[in-house]
Write a protein that holds these residues in place. Structure first.
Motif, PDB file in Angstrom:
ATOM      1  N   PHE A   1     -22.544  63.924 -69.250  1.00 38.72           N
ATOM      2  CA  PHE A   1     -21.601  64.637 -70.121  1.00 38.72           C
ATOM      3  C   PHE A   1     -21.088  63.609 -71.457  1.00 38.72           C
ATOM      4  O   PHE A   1     -20.725  64.324 -72.344  1.00 38.72           O
ATOM      5  CB  PHE A   1     -20.576  64.796 -69.134  1.00 38.72           C
ATOM      6  CG  PHE A   1     -21.155  65.966 -68.148  1.00 38.72           C
ATOM      7  CD1 PHE A   1     -21.036  67.182 -68.370  1.00 38.72           C
ATOM      8  CD2 PHE A   1     -21.473  65.479 -66.793  1.00 38.72           C
ATOM      9  CE1 PHE A   1     -21.471  67.980 -67.430  1.00 38.72           C
ATOM     10  CE2 PHE A   1     -21.903  66.660 -65.962  1.00 38.72           C
ATOM     11  CZ  PHE A   1     -21.846  67.831 -66.218  1.00 38.72           C
ATOM     12  N   ALA A   2     -21.133  62.326 -71.170  1.00 43.10           N
ATOM     13  CA  ALA A   2     -20.629  61.521 -72.355  1.00 43.10           C
ATOM     14  C   ALA A   2     -21.721  61.552 -73.280  1.00 43.10           C
ATOM     15  O   ALA A   2     -21.368  61.929 -74.635  1.00 43.10           O
ATOM     16  CB  ALA A   2     -20.490  60.047 -71.790  1.00 43.10           C
ATOM     17  N   VAL A   3     -22.890  61.632 -73.215  1.00 37.12           N
ATOM     18  CA  VAL A   3     -23.970  62.016 -74.194  1.00 37.12           C
ATOM     19  C   VAL A   3     -23.823  63.462 -75.035  1.00 37.12           C
ATOM     20  O   VAL A   3     -23.781  63.361 -76.102  1.00 37.12           O
ATOM     21  CB  VAL A   3     -25.372  61.831 -73.633  1.00 37.12           C
ATOM     22  CG1 VAL A   3     -26.405  62.215 -74.457  1.00 37.12           C
ATOM     23  CG2 VAL A   3     -25.539  60.232 -73.155  1.00 37.12           C
ATOM     24  N   LEU A   4     -23.538  64.458 -74.052  1.00 41.12           N
ATOM     25  CA  LEU A   4     -23.298  65.568 -74.354  1.00 41.12           C
ATOM     26  C   LEU A   4     -22.093  65.884 -75.424  1.00 41.12           C
ATOM     27  O   LEU A   4     -21.935  66.353 -76.537  1.00 41.12           O
ATOM     28  CB  LEU A   4     -23.243  66.806 -73.475  1.00 41.12           C
ATOM     29  CG  LEU A   4     -23.116  68.132 -73.941  1.00 41.12           C
ATOM     30  CD1 LEU A   4     -24.186  68.726 -74.742  1.00 41.12           C
ATOM     31  CD2 LEU A   4     -22.667  68.921 -72.475  1.00 41.12           C
ATOM     32  N   GLU A   5     -20.844  65.044 -74.995  1.00 31.35           N
ATOM     33  CA  GLU A   5     -19.781  64.937 -75.618  1.00 31.35           C
ATOM     34  C   GLU A   5     -19.919  64.290 -77.116  1.00 31.35           C
ATOM     35  O   GLU A   5     -19.428  64.946 -78.290  1.00 31.35           O
ATOM     36  CB  GLU A   5     -18.596  64.188 -75.062  1.00 31.35           C
ATOM     37  CG  GLU A   5     -17.469  64.165 -75.843  1.00 31.35           C
ATOM     38  CD  GLU A   5     -16.441  63.123 -74.978  1.00 31.35           C
ATOM     39  OE1 GLU A   5     -15.520  63.648 -74.633  1.00 31.35           O
ATOM     40  OE2 GLU A   5     -16.796  62.153 -74.799  1.00 31.35           O
ATOM     41  N   ALA A   6     -20.763  63.107 -77.185  1.00 36.32           N
ATOM     42  CA  ALA A   6     -21.180  62.575 -78.454  1.00 36.32           C
ATOM     43  C   ALA A   6     -21.863  63.358 -79.364  1.00 36.32           C
ATOM     44  O   ALA A   6     -21.820  63.200 -80.411  1.00 36.32           O
ATOM     45  CB  ALA A   6     -22.057  61.497 -78.213  1.00 36.32           C
ATOM     46  N   ALA A   7     -22.785  64.048 -78.743  1.00 34.60           N
ATOM     47  CA  ALA A   7     -23.710  65.086 -79.552  1.00 34.60           C
ATOM     48  C   ALA A   7     -22.717  66.075 -80.165  1.00 34.60           C
ATOM     49  O   ALA A   7     -23.262  66.734 -81.230  1.00 34.60           O
ATOM     50  CB  ALA A   7     -24.857  65.401 -78.744  1.00 34.60           C
ATOM     51  N   LEU A   8     -21.936  66.761 -79.427  1.00 38.04           N
ATOM     52  CA  LEU A   8     -21.168  67.836 -80.023  1.00 38.04           C
ATOM     53  C   LEU A   8     -20.026  67.753 -80.790  1.00 38.04           C
ATOM     54  O   LEU A   8     -19.447  68.256 -81.350  1.00 38.04           O
ATOM     55  CB  LEU A   8     -20.870  68.752 -78.647  1.00 38.04           C
ATOM     56  CG  LEU A   8     -22.204  69.387 -78.038  1.00 38.04           C
ATOM     57  CD1 LEU A   8     -21.555  70.213 -76.645  1.00 38.04           C
ATOM     58  CD2 LEU A   8     -22.825  70.321 -78.845  1.00 38.04           C
ATOM     59  N   SER A   9     -19.257  66.464 -80.613  1.00 42.38           N
ATOM     60  CA  SER A   9     -18.110  66.212 -81.265  1.00 42.38           C
ATOM     61  C   SER A   9     -18.377  65.099 -82.340  1.00 42.38           C
ATOM     62  O   SER A   9     -19.041  63.950 -81.912  1.00 42.38           O
ATOM     63  CB  SER A   9     -17.131  65.752 -80.057  1.00 42.38           C
ATOM     64  OG  SER A   9     -15.898  65.382 -80.913  1.00 42.38           O
ATOM     65  N   PRO A  10     -17.589  64.945 -83.257  1.00 46.82           N
ATOM     66  CA  PRO A  10     -17.797  63.881 -84.350  1.00 46.82           C
ATOM     67  C   PRO A  10     -16.821  62.771 -83.862  1.00 46.82           C
ATOM     68  O   PRO A  10     -17.002  61.452 -84.496  1.00 46.82           O
ATOM     69  CB  PRO A  10     -17.374  64.642 -85.572  1.00 46.82           C
ATOM     70  CG  PRO A  10     -16.529  65.633 -85.175  1.00 46.82           C
ATOM     71  CD  PRO A  10     -16.741  65.958 -83.770  1.00 46.82           C
ATOM     72  N   ALA A  11     -15.877  62.931 -83.262  1.00 44.73           N
ATOM     73  CA  ALA A  11     -15.081  61.880 -82.521  1.00 44.73           C
ATOM     74  C   ALA A  11     -15.725  60.794 -81.884  1.00 44.73           C
ATOM     75  O   ALA A  11     -16.849  60.806 -81.094  1.00 44.73           O
ATOM     76  CB  ALA A  11     -13.943  62.504 -81.421  1.00 44.73           C
ATOM     77  N   ARG A  12     -15.316  59.595 -82.024  1.00 47.74           N
ATOM     78  CA  ARG A  12     -16.068  58.307 -81.587  1.00 47.74           C
ATOM     79  C   ARG A  12     -14.936  57.387 -81.169  1.00 47.74           C
ATOM     80  O   ARG A  12     -13.873  57.552 -81.524  1.00 47.74           O
ATOM     81  CB  ARG A  12     -16.887  57.615 -82.559  1.00 47.74           C
ATOM     82  CG  ARG A  12     -17.916  58.466 -83.124  1.00 47.74           C
ATOM     83  CD  ARG A  12     -19.196  58.584 -82.086  1.00 47.74           C
ATOM     84  NE  ARG A  12     -20.265  59.205 -82.315  1.00 47.74           N
ATOM     85  CZ  ARG A  12     -20.392  60.535 -82.130  1.00 47.74           C
ATOM     86  NH1 ARG A  12     -19.459  61.240 -81.839  1.00 47.74           N
ATOM     87  NH2 ARG A  12     -21.591  60.867 -82.721  1.00 47.74           N
ATOM     88  N   ILE A  13     -15.109  56.302 -80.464  1.00 55.79           N
ATOM     89  CA  ILE A  13     -14.121  55.437 -80.190  1.00 55.79           C
ATOM     90  C   ILE A  13     -13.669  54.720 -81.270  1.00 55.79           C
ATOM     91  O   ILE A  13     -14.650  53.907 -81.811  1.00 55.79           O
ATOM     92  CB  ILE A  13     -14.759  54.472 -78.858  1.00 55.79           C
ATOM     93  CG1 ILE A  13     -15.035  55.204 -77.670  1.00 55.79           C
ATOM     94  CG2 ILE A  13     -13.590  53.405 -78.592  1.00 55.79           C
ATOM     95  CD1 ILE A  13     -15.482  54.483 -76.507  1.00 55.79           C
ATOM     96  N   ALA A  14     -12.308  54.449 -81.315  1.00 59.41           N
ATOM     97  CA  ALA A  14     -11.727  53.674 -82.480  1.00 59.41           C
ATOM     98  C   ALA A  14     -11.288  52.420 -81.967  1.00 59.41           C
ATOM     99  O   ALA A  14     -10.071  52.303 -81.486  1.00 59.41           O
ATOM    100  CB  ALA A  14     -10.742  54.534 -83.094  1.00 59.41           C
ATOM    101  N   TRP A  15     -12.265  51.470 -81.802  1.00 61.48           N
ATOM    102  CA  TRP A  15     -11.902  50.299 -81.258  1.00 61.48           C
ATOM    103  C   TRP A  15     -10.708  49.495 -81.780  1.00 61.48           C
ATOM    104  O   TRP A  15     -10.871  49.402 -82.953  1.00 61.48           O
ATOM    105  CB  TRP A  15     -13.356  49.355 -81.038  1.00 61.48           C
ATOM    106  CG  TRP A  15     -14.317  49.958 -80.145  1.00 61.48           C
ATOM    107  CD1 TRP A  15     -15.487  50.816 -80.524  1.00 61.48           C
ATOM    108  CD2 TRP A  15     -14.157  49.860 -78.724  1.00 61.48           C
ATOM    109  NE1 TRP A  15     -16.082  50.802 -79.233  1.00 61.48           N
ATOM    110  CE2 TRP A  15     -15.236  50.473 -78.271  1.00 61.48           C
ATOM    111  CE3 TRP A  15     -13.241  49.287 -77.617  1.00 61.48           C
ATOM    112  CZ2 TRP A  15     -15.696  50.768 -76.708  1.00 61.48           C
ATOM    113  CZ3 TRP A  15     -13.602  49.228 -76.474  1.00 61.48           C
ATOM    114  CH2 TRP A  15     -14.766  49.993 -75.966  1.00 61.48           C
ATOM    115  N   SER A  16      -9.984  48.874 -81.083  1.00 62.43           N
ATOM    116  CA  SER A  16      -9.033  47.970 -81.409  1.00 62.43           C
ATOM    117  C   SER A  16      -8.567  47.179 -80.136  1.00 62.43           C
ATOM    118  O   SER A  16      -8.908  47.448 -78.903  1.00 62.43           O
ATOM    119  CB  SER A  16      -7.728  48.782 -82.055  1.00 62.43           C
ATOM    120  OG  SER A  16      -7.123  49.678 -80.860  1.00 62.43           O
ATOM    121  N   GLY A  17      -7.407  46.401 -80.346  1.00 62.06           N
ATOM    122  CA  GLY A  17      -7.044  45.616 -79.408  1.00 62.06           C
ATOM    123  C   GLY A  17      -6.210  46.392 -78.471  1.00 62.06           C
ATOM    124  O   GLY A  17      -6.553  46.133 -77.069  1.00 62.06           O
ATOM    125  N   GLY A  18      -5.725  47.245 -78.829  1.00 60.68           N
ATOM    126  CA  GLY A  18      -4.787  48.393 -77.802  1.00 60.68           C
ATOM    127  C   GLY A  18      -5.726  48.903 -77.092  1.00 60.68           C
ATOM    128  O   GLY A  18      -5.592  49.315 -75.798  1.00 60.68           O
TER     129      GLY A  18
END
Length: 296
Positions: free
Chosen positions: A201-218
């Motif tokens: 489902f994480a793979v499917l989410e990544a394929a269907l949505s342009p949203a990605r993890i915005a990495w930061s210290g927080g």
């Protein structure tokens, strides 16, 4: 079976950690997609537990093989579905609202136990269930009955109700068919199966949505918190507390989750509880106490 201060402290920690989990997930909305957040949380938790639990798991390989069916059920339900649905719910709902709905889980346990598992409930338990369901409806209506008539529900509230069903099924399966295994190896295997269930489902989410993890210290700190405290520390405290005082008393401590969520939301999200949150909490607490006392 006596509740001493040390055990009370142990049982207070899980609802605090679970409330923090809801607030942290809400803070990460927009920075981390919900299914990716669920997967990352459990992968980190699994990596942290593995060095301490894998040796203990090896002698129980035969037991894992015997109980593969129940493990394949509780892993996706308890680790996979519930937490993923909670994070999806928090995209549109508040930590206070989702925590209140989650605190009605014992009511779902009562109803599904009677409907699916043939467990009889007393009239007082059904009265308690009705009061707690009233609290959930109050949250979903946002304190305005007109919202019910016009179906103005926040999608996250409905998703959290579905999450409660998955947690209820997980709880009943554990109660009826829990493998006779130590806590750490059993949790480790549940995590592994749950991660395998979340990953597609994480793979499917990544394929269907342009949203990605915005990495930061927080973001990294929040994920580490979610992996250590709600995933590992809370499960350990809860397990030890139940072994000390049984299964009834911890229910009262679980009701502290929305209280802690309200305090943390005010502090971290500038999102104070509304009057209907307080009224809903009162209904849920009274209902669960009535149901729990009649079950003794």
């Amino acid at each position: 079976m006596r509740l001493d201060p040390a055990t009370a402290a142990l049982l207070t920690a899980p609802p605090l950690f679970w409330a923090g989990n809801a607030v942290a997930a809400r803070m990460l909305v927009g920075d981390v997609p919900p299914v990716a957040l669920s997967l990352a949380r459990w992968v980190i938790a699994f990596a942290l537990l593995l060095p301490f639990a894998w040796r203990a798991a090896i002698p129980h390989r035969a037991a894992f093989a015997r109980h593969w069916r129940i493990l394949l059920a509780i892993g996706p339900l308890g680790v996979g579905a519930y937490n993923t649905l909670q994070y999806i719910a928090l995209q549109t709902s508040s930590p206070m609202a989702t925590s209140l709905i989650a605190s009605s889980s014992p009511v779902f346990i009562l109803a599904i136990g009677a409907a699916v598992f043939g467990e009889r409930a007393r009239p007082a338990q059904w009265l308690g269930a009705a009061l707690s369901v009233g609290g959930v409806v109050l949250v979903m209506a946002r304190g305005d009955p007109a919202n019910l008539a016009q179906l103005r529900f926040v999608p996250g509230d409905l998703i959290m109700l579905v999450a409660n069903v998955t947690w209820t099924l997980y709880t009943w399966l554990l109660r009826k068919h829990r493998p006779n295994l130590p806590f750490a190896p059993l949790l480790l295997v549940q995590m592994a199966i749950g991660i395998a269930a979340i990953a597609p489902f994480a793979v499917l989410e990544a394929a269907l949505s342009p949203a990605r993890i915005a990495w930061s210290g927080g973001v990294a700190a929040a994920m580490l918190y979610m992996a250590v405290f709600p995933s590992l520390a809370a499960y350990w405290c809860w397990d030890v507390g139940i072994r000390r005082v049984g299964a009834v008393i911890p229910v009262y401590f679980a009701n502290l989750t929305p209280v802690f969520a309200a305090v943390l939301s005010m502090w971290l999200l500038a999102d104070p509880p509304r009057a209907y949150h307080i009224a809903a909490l009162a209904l849920i607490v009274v209902g669960i106490q009535l149901a729990s006392r009649s079950a003794r």
